[in-house]
Write a protein that holds these residues in place. Structure first.
Motif, PDB file in Angstrom:
ATOM      1  N   HIS A 170       2.179  23.125  75.791  1.00 46.40           N
ATOM      2  CA  HIS A 170       1.384  24.346  75.655  1.00 46.40           C
ATOM      3  C   HIS A 170       0.610  24.604  76.946  1.00 46.40           C
ATOM      4  CE1 HIS A 170       1.792  25.592  71.424  1.00 46.40           C
ATOM      5  NE2 HIS A 170       2.078  24.316  71.208  1.00 46.40           N
ATOM      6  N   SER A 224      12.677  26.449  71.457  1.00 39.58           N
ATOM      7  CA  SER A 224      11.675  27.523  71.431  1.00 39.58           C
ATOM      8  C   SER A 224      10.739  27.295  72.610  1.00 39.58           C
ATOM      9  CB  SER A 224      10.889  27.515  70.112  1.00 39.58           C
ATOM     10  OG  SER A 224      10.140  26.319  69.996  1.00 39.58           O
ATOM     11  N   ASP A 261       3.723  29.248  71.867  1.00 38.22           N
ATOM     12  CA  ASP A 261       3.099  30.555  71.718  1.00 38.22           C
ATOM     13  C   ASP A 261       2.333  30.915  72.992  1.00 38.22           C
ATOM     14  OD1 ASP A 261       2.366  32.882  70.322  1.00 38.22           O
ATOM     15  OD2 ASP A 261       0.426  31.994  69.802  1.00 38.22           O
ATOM     16  N   LYS A 262       2.516  32.141  73.475  1.00 30.25           N
ATOM     17  CA  LYS A 262       1.863  32.669  74.675  1.00 30.25           C
ATOM     18  C   LYS A 262       2.290  31.951  75.949  1.00 30.25           C
ATOM     19  CE  LYS A 262      -2.189  34.157  72.017  1.00 30.25           C
ATOM     20  NZ  LYS A 262      -3.660  34.114  71.882  1.00 30.25           N
ATOM     21  N   ASP A 295       2.411  34.479  78.861  1.00 31.84           N
ATOM     22  CA  ASP A 295       1.433  35.566  78.865  1.00 31.84           C
ATOM     23  C   ASP A 295       0.621  35.660  80.150  1.00 31.84           C
ATOM     24  OD1 ASP A 295       2.376  36.044  76.366  1.00 31.84           O
ATOM     25  OD2 ASP A 295       0.426  35.972  75.357  1.00 31.84           O
ATOM     26  N   ASP A 297       9.071  29.435  65.043  1.00 33.92           N
ATOM     27  CA  ASP A 297       8.611  29.283  66.424  1.00 33.92           C
ATOM     28  C   ASP A 297       9.344  30.199  67.401  1.00 33.92           C
ATOM     29  OD1 ASP A 297       6.864  27.328  65.581  1.00 33.92           O
ATOM     30  OD2 ASP A 297       8.219  25.673  66.039  1.00 33.92           O
ATOM     31  N   TYR A 306       7.759  34.275  68.936  1.00 28.76           N
ATOM     32  CA  TYR A 306       7.058  34.644  70.178  1.00 28.76           C
ATOM     33  C   TYR A 306       8.057  35.012  71.266  1.00 28.76           C
ATOM     34  CZ  TYR A 306       4.909  34.273  74.726  1.00 28.76           C
ATOM     35  OH  TYR A 306       4.532  34.540  76.023  1.00 28.76           O
ATOM     36  N   LEU A 307       9.066  34.165  71.466  1.00 34.13           N
ATOM     37  CA  LEU A 307      10.059  34.428  72.509  1.00 34.13           C
ATOM     38  C   LEU A 307      10.811  35.721  72.234  1.00 34.13           C
ATOM     39  CD1 LEU A 307      11.534  33.511  75.069  1.00 34.13           C
ATOM     40  CD2 LEU A 307      13.133  32.259  73.604  1.00 34.13           C
ATOM     41  N   GLN A 365       9.788  38.413  70.622  1.00 31.38           N
ATOM     42  CA  GLN A 365       8.936  39.561  70.941  1.00 31.38           C
ATOM     43  C   GLN A 365       8.742  39.698  72.445  1.00 31.38           C
ATOM     44  OE1 GLN A 365       7.469  41.884  68.666  1.00 31.38           O
ATOM     45  NE2 GLN A 365       7.254  42.909  70.658  1.00 31.38           N
ATOM     46  N   TRP A 366       8.579  38.567  73.145  1.00 30.96           N
ATOM     47  CA  TRP A 366       8.362  38.612  74.596  1.00 30.96           C
ATOM     48  C   TRP A 366       9.574  39.214  75.314  1.00 30.96           C
ATOM     49  CZ3 TRP A 366      10.284  37.049  79.261  1.00 30.96           C
ATOM     50  CH2 TRP A 366       9.407  37.143  80.358  1.00 30.96           C
ATOM     51  N   THR A 414      13.250  39.162  64.083  1.00 31.07           N
ATOM     52  CA  THR A 414      11.893  39.554  63.731  1.00 31.07           C
ATOM     53  C   THR A 414      11.559  38.986  62.361  1.00 31.07           C
ATOM     54  OG1 THR A 414      12.529  41.594  62.607  1.00 31.07           O
ATOM     55  CG2 THR A 414      12.143  41.735  64.995  1.00 31.07           C
ATOM     56  N   THR A 455      -1.492  35.049  60.330  1.00 30.99           N
ATOM     57  CA  THR A 455      -2.718  34.323  60.647  1.00 30.99           C
ATOM     58  C   THR A 455      -3.529  34.062  59.385  1.00 30.99           C
ATOM     59  OG1 THR A 455      -2.773  35.374  62.811  1.00 30.99           O
ATOM     60  CG2 THR A 455      -4.808  34.344  62.045  1.00 30.99           C
TER      61      THR A 455
END
Length: 320
Positions: free
Chosen positions: A143, A164, A167-168, A171, A192, A195-196, A198-199, A233, A245
Motif C-alpha cells: 500500500h 490486483s 486501493d488508491k 492516485d 479488490d 479500484y483498478l 475504475q482507474w 463494475t 463503506t
C-alpha cells in the motif's frame, strides 16, 4: 606577496586533490567508464563494486549475475540519475537500498525474479520519472508504494503475477503519461479489482500496449478470460457481493460478532456466480418447503423434488 602565493598554492593543492579523488582513468574492475558522460557500465559481476566513481550520473549493471544487493550498495552515489539493474537474478530488494539516490530519475528493475517489494522502497526517489518493474514475479504491491513518486511519467508493471493493486495505488501519480499492465493475473472475481477497473476507465489514454505509444485500455484482461478489466463494475458483475463503506463499518469488530464477520468476509471473496447460485437456492428452498408444508405433499414428491438438479431441497414433513 607571500600571503597571496600561499593562498594560490593551497587552492591548487585542493583542486588537484579533488581531481584525483574523481579520477575517471581509474575504473572499477569489470567496468568501463566514460568521464565525459560520467557513466559506468559493468559486466560479468556477481556483486556491485564498492569503488564506483562518486560523481557518476549513470550506472549500468544490466546483464550481470546479481542475485542480491547490499543495503549500502549505492549509498555514496548521491548524484546518480540513471540506475539500470534489469536482466539480473534479483529475488528481493533490501529496505533502504535506494534511500541515498535522491537525484535518481530513471530506475530499471525489469527482467529479474522479484516476487515482492518492501514498503516504502521508493519513498526517497521523489525525482523519479521512469520506473520499470515489468517481467518479474510480483504477486502484490505494498500500500502506498508509489505515493511519493509525484514526478513519475512512465510505469511498467506488465508481465508479472499481480491479481490486483492496492486501493488508491495510482492516485498520487499526477504526472503519469504511460502505464503498462498487460500480462498479469488480474482476478476479476475479487472485490479488490474494482479500484483498478475504475482507474483504467478514468485514465484510458495512459494505458498503453507494450513497447508502443498506442492507447489500449481494453487490452488489460481478466485472468482466464478475454473480458476487459475496465468492464468490471460492482453493479453489473458483483451485485451485492462487494461491500460499500457503510457495510464495511457495520461489519467492524465493534459492532459484529466474530461469526458474523467471517460470514461477510466469506461472501466477499466468493465468486460472483456462486453468490448468485446460493441466493437462488436459498429462496427456492424456502418457497418449495412452504408449498410442501401447506399442501401436505407426500414424501415421494419431496424425494422427486430433491433430485431436481441445482435445487436439492431438503424438507422434513410429518403428515398429520
Amino acid at each position: 606577496m607571500e600571503r597571496w602565493f600561499s593562498r594560490i598554492t593551497m587552492f591548487w593543492m585542493l583542486f588537484l586533490g579533488e581531481v584525483q579523488s574523481q579520477d575517471w582513468t581509474k575504473c572499477s574492475t569489470g567496468c568501463t567508464c566514460d568521464g565525459n558522460k560520467m557513466s559506468v557500465t559493468c559486466n560479468g559481476l556477481k556483486n556491485v563494486p564498492n569503488d564506483i566513481q562518486k560523481d557518476a550520473k549513470k550506472l549500468n549493471l544490466e546483464y550481470n549475475s546479481l542475485s542480491k544487493l547490499s543495503p549500502t550498495a549505492f549509498q555514496s552515489l548521491t548524484t546518480l540519475r540513471q540506475l539500470y539493474l534489469s536482466n539480473n537474478q534479483l529475488q528481493a530488494l533490501p529496505i533502504g537500498v535506494f534511500d541515498q539516490l535522491v537525484n535518481l530519475a530513471d530506475l530499471r528493475l525489469n527482467t529479474n525474479q522479484l516476487t515482492s517489494l518492501p514498503p516504502g522502497i521508493f519513498d526517497k526517489l521523489t525525482k523519479l520519472t521512469w520506473l520499470r518493474l515489468d517481467t518479474n514475479k510480483l504477486q502484490s504491491l505494498p500500500h502506498g508504494v508509489f505515493d511519493k513518486l509525484t514526478e513519475l511519467k512512465t510505469l511498467y508493471l506488465h508481465d508479472n503475477q499481480l491479481r490486483s493493486v492496492p486501493d488508491k495505488a495510482f492516485d498520487k501519480l499526477s504526472k503519469l503519461e504511460t502505464i503498462e499492465l498487460i500480462g498479469n493475473d488480474w482476478d476479476c472475481e475479487s472485490c479488490d479489482i474494482l479500484y483498478l477497473s475504475q482507474w483504467i476507465r478514468d485514465n484510458g489514454n495512459k494505458v498503453k500496449i507494450s513497447n508502443t505509444n498506442m492507447d489500449d485500455p481494453d487490452g488489460v484482461t481478466c485472468q482466464g478470460t478475454m473480458e476487459s478489466v475496465n468492464k468490471i463494475t460492482k453493479e453489473n458483475t458483483f451485485q451485492a457481493g462487494c461491500p460499500t463503506t457503510t457495510q464495511q463499518m457495520a461489519t467492524s469488530p465493534a459492532s459484529t460478532t466474530t461469526t458474523e464477520t467471517m460470514t461477510v468476509r466469506e461472501k466477499q471473496t466468493k465468486p460472483r456466480m456462486k453468490i448468485f447460485q446460493e441466493e437462488l437456492f436459498s429462496k427456492a428452498s424456502i418457497f418449495f418447503c412452504q408449498v410442501i408444508f401447506t399442501q401436505h405433499v407426500s414424501l415421494v414428491v419431496i424425494h422427486i423434488l430433491a433430485e431436481i438438479p441445482l435445487l436439492h431441497i431438503v424438507c422434513v414433513v410429518r403428515k398429520p
